[in-house]
Design an enzyme around this catalytic site. Structure first.
Site, PDB file in Angstrom:
ATOM      1  N   GLU A 253      -7.504   6.476   4.005  1.00  0.00           N
ATOM      2  CA  GLU A 253      -8.112   7.817   3.996  1.00  0.00           C
ATOM      3  C   GLU A 253      -9.532   7.833   3.440  1.00  0.00           C
ATOM      4  O   GLU A 253      -9.900   8.647   2.594  1.00  0.00           O
ATOM      5  CB  GLU A 253      -7.205   8.779   3.228  1.00  0.00           C
ATOM      6  CG  GLU A 253      -5.809   8.846   3.792  1.00  0.00           C
ATOM      7  CD  GLU A 253      -4.831   9.694   2.997  1.00  0.00           C
ATOM      8  OE1 GLU A 253      -5.279  10.453   2.119  1.00  0.00           O
ATOM      9  OE2 GLU A 253      -3.620   9.591   3.250  1.00  0.00           O
ATOM     10  N   GLU A 359       3.210   6.721   9.292  1.00  0.00           N
ATOM     11  CA  GLU A 359       3.853   7.599   8.296  1.00  0.00           C
ATOM     12  C   GLU A 359       4.470   8.828   8.976  1.00  0.00           C
ATOM     13  O   GLU A 359       4.345   9.943   8.537  1.00  0.00           O
ATOM     14  CB  GLU A 359       2.856   8.045   7.225  1.00  0.00           C
ATOM     15  CG  GLU A 359       2.157   6.919   6.498  1.00  0.00           C
ATOM     16  CD  GLU A 359       1.165   7.406   5.461  1.00  0.00           C
ATOM     17  OE1 GLU A 359       1.204   8.589   5.092  1.00  0.00           O
ATOM     18  OE2 GLU A 359       0.334   6.594   4.999  1.00  0.00           O
TER      19      GLU A 359
HETATM   20  O1  G3I Z   1       9.501   8.112  -9.347  1.00  0.00           O
HETATM   21  C1  G3I Z   1       8.618   8.547 -10.395  1.00  0.00           C
HETATM   22  C2  G3I Z   1       9.416   9.230 -11.497  1.00  0.00           C
HETATM   23  O2  G3I Z   1      10.260   8.247 -12.100  1.00  0.00           O
HETATM   24  C3  G3I Z   1       8.455   9.810 -12.514  1.00  0.00           C
HETATM   25  O3  G3I Z   1       9.186  10.520 -13.487  1.00  0.00           O
HETATM   26  C4  G3I Z   1       7.504  10.772 -11.788  1.00  0.00           C
HETATM   27  C5  G3I Z   1       6.503  11.412 -12.713  1.00  0.00           C
HETATM   28  O4  G3I Z   1       5.533  10.456 -13.064  1.00  0.00           O
HETATM   29  O5  G3I Z   1       6.748  10.029 -10.808  1.00  0.00           O
HETATM   30  C6  G3I Z   1       7.619   9.527  -9.821  1.00  0.00           C
HETATM   31  O6  G3I Z   1       6.836   8.813  -8.900  1.00  0.00           O
HETATM   32  C7  G3I Z   1       6.108   9.642  -8.001  1.00  0.00           C
HETATM   33  C8  G3I Z   1       6.488   9.187  -6.584  1.00  0.00           C
HETATM   34  O7  G3I Z   1       5.677   9.840  -5.591  1.00  0.00           O
HETATM   35  C9  G3I Z   1       7.948   9.488  -6.272  1.00  0.00           C
HETATM   36  O8  G3I Z   1       8.140  10.858  -6.289  1.00  0.00           O
HETATM   37  C10 G3I Z   1       4.620   9.360  -8.243  1.00  0.00           C
HETATM   38  O9  G3I Z   1       4.268   9.889  -9.495  1.00  0.00           O
HETATM   39  C11 G3I Z   1       3.813  10.028  -7.145  1.00  0.00           C
HETATM   40  O10 G3I Z   1       2.443   9.674  -7.286  1.00  0.00           O
HETATM   41  C12 G3I Z   1       4.296   9.524  -5.789  1.00  0.00           C
HETATM   42  O11 G3I Z   1       3.584  10.224  -4.760  1.00  0.00           O
HETATM   43  C13 G3I Z   1       3.439   9.500  -3.542  1.00  0.00           C
HETATM   44  C14 G3I Z   1       2.000   9.701  -3.070  1.00  0.00           C
HETATM   45  O12 G3I Z   1       1.807   9.090  -1.771  1.00  0.00           O
HETATM   46  C15 G3I Z   1       1.020   9.086  -4.053  1.00  0.00           C
HETATM   47  O13 G3I Z   1       1.240   7.696  -4.128  1.00  0.00           O
HETATM   48  C16 G3I Z   1       4.415  10.045  -2.510  1.00  0.00           C
HETATM   49  O14 G3I Z   1       5.745   9.680  -2.881  1.00  0.00           O
HETATM   50  C17 G3I Z   1       4.107   9.464  -1.137  1.00  0.00           C
HETATM   51  O15 G3I Z   1       4.912  10.079  -0.141  1.00  0.00           O
HETATM   52  C18 G3I Z   1       2.637   9.686  -0.783  1.00  0.00           C
HETATM   53  O16 G3I Z   1       2.405   9.055   0.436  1.00  0.00           O
HETATM   54  C19 G3I Z   1       1.083   9.230   0.974  1.00  0.00           C
HETATM   55  C20 G3I Z   1       0.654   7.926   1.610  1.00  0.00           C
HETATM   56  O17 G3I Z   1       0.656   6.907   0.643  1.00  0.00           O
HETATM   57  C21 G3I Z   1      -0.698   8.082   2.274  1.00  0.00           C
HETATM   58  N1  G3I Z   1      -0.691   9.165   3.252  1.00  0.00           N
HETATM   59  C22 G3I Z   1      -0.286  10.441   2.674  1.00  0.00           C
HETATM   60  C23 G3I Z   1       1.099  10.325   2.048  1.00  0.00           C
HETATM   61  C24 G3I Z   1       1.545  11.649   1.482  1.00  0.00           C
HETATM   62  O18 G3I Z   1       0.728  12.014   0.413  1.00  0.00           O
END
Ligand code: G3I
Length: 446
Positions: A253, A359
């Protein structure tokens, strides 16, 4: 010449036999009508049975169905009876035919396993539907989390997917949380699971401004020191998974919506406009066999952004620093149109690059106008998944890489938190049941 007596006798005989035959006709027993029916499995849904009443009989009779699902008898209607068997098990379907002589019945045993209704009631234990087995010449991927491996997800994962993308645990903020401190524990778990289950891992993502640890974002050292840290991170990470992670999204991105320019991220600020080339070069040097991708969203919705992205792609390709393009395809049941998706494929294929639909999820509630999944939205979602898959399946073999859905079951989706409204965007429902969307993918793969 016959006497009158003879003639009378003959007439009496004829009348008698006529009467007696009339009597016999009148007395002839009305026989029961033998019930008979056949069944077939719907081509479009393996859990749907089509029943065909093949009873043939004289006179008036009625036919009533018992499909083995409980509930009252169902009177037979013209044409085929379409019945859904959602749950695994054995059912006795029965047809009862009644006339004044009495009733007859016919029955068939319907057996349902995890794939659906078994042909002729034979559920071969080896038979399972499989997205990955249905895909010819490319992988079927999904986004995973290390905490969901060797768990209730396994059956679905192993049956359908052969390429894993870490949803968030192979990003810099997780793997390099503090200066000098790598944490590959979650990444190792995902890579090891893939290795154990004959799956590839698509590395996502070395550099993304939205998953950058604070110590990098707030780095106070010199630009040269910053660049050296990033080079060391990429070299260490790609080297660690050499031969196991066969492909990496190098940068995610990097093009900004609206301006369609290079985002002014900390990487651009500290390393210059050619930071993506630098990162790609370092990844290539660490593993000459690794496939390098650029990944982004809205390529299908925004022509200006698409053109900016492919201009960037051309710059990388001019130095052999890219092998493929990842179009995320976070789309919805009613958009984009097929032609818009095809445009992204054409731009990629015309450059001789690999296409990764990286995705995929398909929102059915973009307008937040439903509070539960409706059958018409489910059908529309199935049609859209099928459309996406058919477009991908038509790509030349040399440009095929993978179709990756962004998660397994609806309630796992990032979209629920992101948009804050009910949503059912994936292939399985919250109980791991295959949705119509799953069969849309399966049909698109045929
Ligand atoms: O699992 C932990 C949990 O144990 C903890 O308590 C909590 C609070 O810190 O965090 C949890 O992890 C989170 C994870 O998602 C699972 O929910 C992370 O903080 C959070 O940053 C993470 O977000 C992910 C995001 O990318 C940022 O990395 C999303 O799952 C994921 O679906 C999203 O995916 C992105 C692609 O990489 C790029 N394209 C867009 C897409 C959607 O945003």
């Amino acid at each position: 010449m016959r006497s009158i007596t003879d003639t009378s006798i003959i007439l009496i005989f004829i009348l008698t036999s006529a009467c007696s035959s009339d009597d016999e006709m009148g007395k002839m027993e009305v026989k029961k009508v033998p019930a008979s029916f056949e069944y077939s499995i719907s081509d479009s849904d393996p859990n749907v049975v089509l029943f065909d009443n093949t009873t043939m009989g004289q006179g008036a009779y009625t036919s009533d169905w018992d499909f083995g699902l409980g509930g009252p008898l169902v009177s037979d209607q013209p044409g085929l009876e379409e019945v859904r068997y959602d749950n695994e098990g054995t059912y006795i379907a029965k047809l009862t035919v009644s006339n004044e002589a009495g009733k007859t019945t016919a029955s068939h045993t319907i057996r349902v396993d995890q794939v659906g209704v078994c042909p002729e009631g034979n559920c071969d234990p080896g038979r399972t539907e499989s997205l990955k087995r249905s895909a010819q010449g490319f992988a079927i991927g999904t986004a995973v989390r290390s905490t969901r491996l060797n768990s209730t997800y396994d059956e679905v994962l192993k049956a359908n997917f052969n390429n894993l993308t870490s949803e968030y645990q192979m990003k810099m903020n997780i793997m390099y949380p503090f200066e000098g401190n790598f944490d590959f524990s979650a990444a190792d778990a995902i890579v090891n699971y893939a290795q154990e289950n004959d799956m590839n891992v698509h590395g996502h993502v070395l550099i993304w401004h939205n998953a950058t640890p604070n110590w990098i974002t707030d780095f106070t050292g010199t630009d040269a020191e910053f660049e050296s840290i990033v080079k060391d991170y990429i070299t260490t990470t790609v080297t660690r998974y050499k031969g196991k992670v066969k492909s990496w999204d190098v940068v995610n991105e990097a093009i900004e919506d609206g301006t369609n320019q290079l985002r002014n991220t900390v990487f651009r600020q500290r390393m210059g406009d050619d930071y993506i080339k630098k990162c790609s070069r370092w990844a290539r040097e660490a593993d000459p066999d690794v496939l390098l991708f650029y990944n982004d969203y809205n390529l299908v919705f925004n022509e200006g952004k698409r053109k900016a992205i492919f201009a960037l792609v051309d710059q990388l390709a001019s130095e052999g620093l890219i092998d493929g393009v990842g179009a995320q395809l976070h789309i919805q049941y009613n958009a984009p149109q097929a032609g818009q998706i095809q445009s992204v494929v054409d731009e990629t294929v015309s450059r001789g690059l690999l296409m990764h639909f990286s995705e995929i999820d398909i929102r059915v509630n973009p307008g937040n106008d439903i509070t539960s999944m409706s059958s018409d939205r489910a059908e529309a979602q199935k049609v859209k998944y099928k459309e996406v898959v058919e477009i991908y399946n038509a790509i030349p073999a040399a440009n095929k890489f993978a179709l990756t859905v962004w998660g397994i079951k609806d309630d796992d989706s990032w979209l629920l938190d992101f948009w804050g409204n009910p949503e059912w965007p994936l292939l399985f429902d919250q109980s791991f049941n295959k949705k119509s969307a799953y069969y849309g993918v399966l049909e698109g793969l045929e």
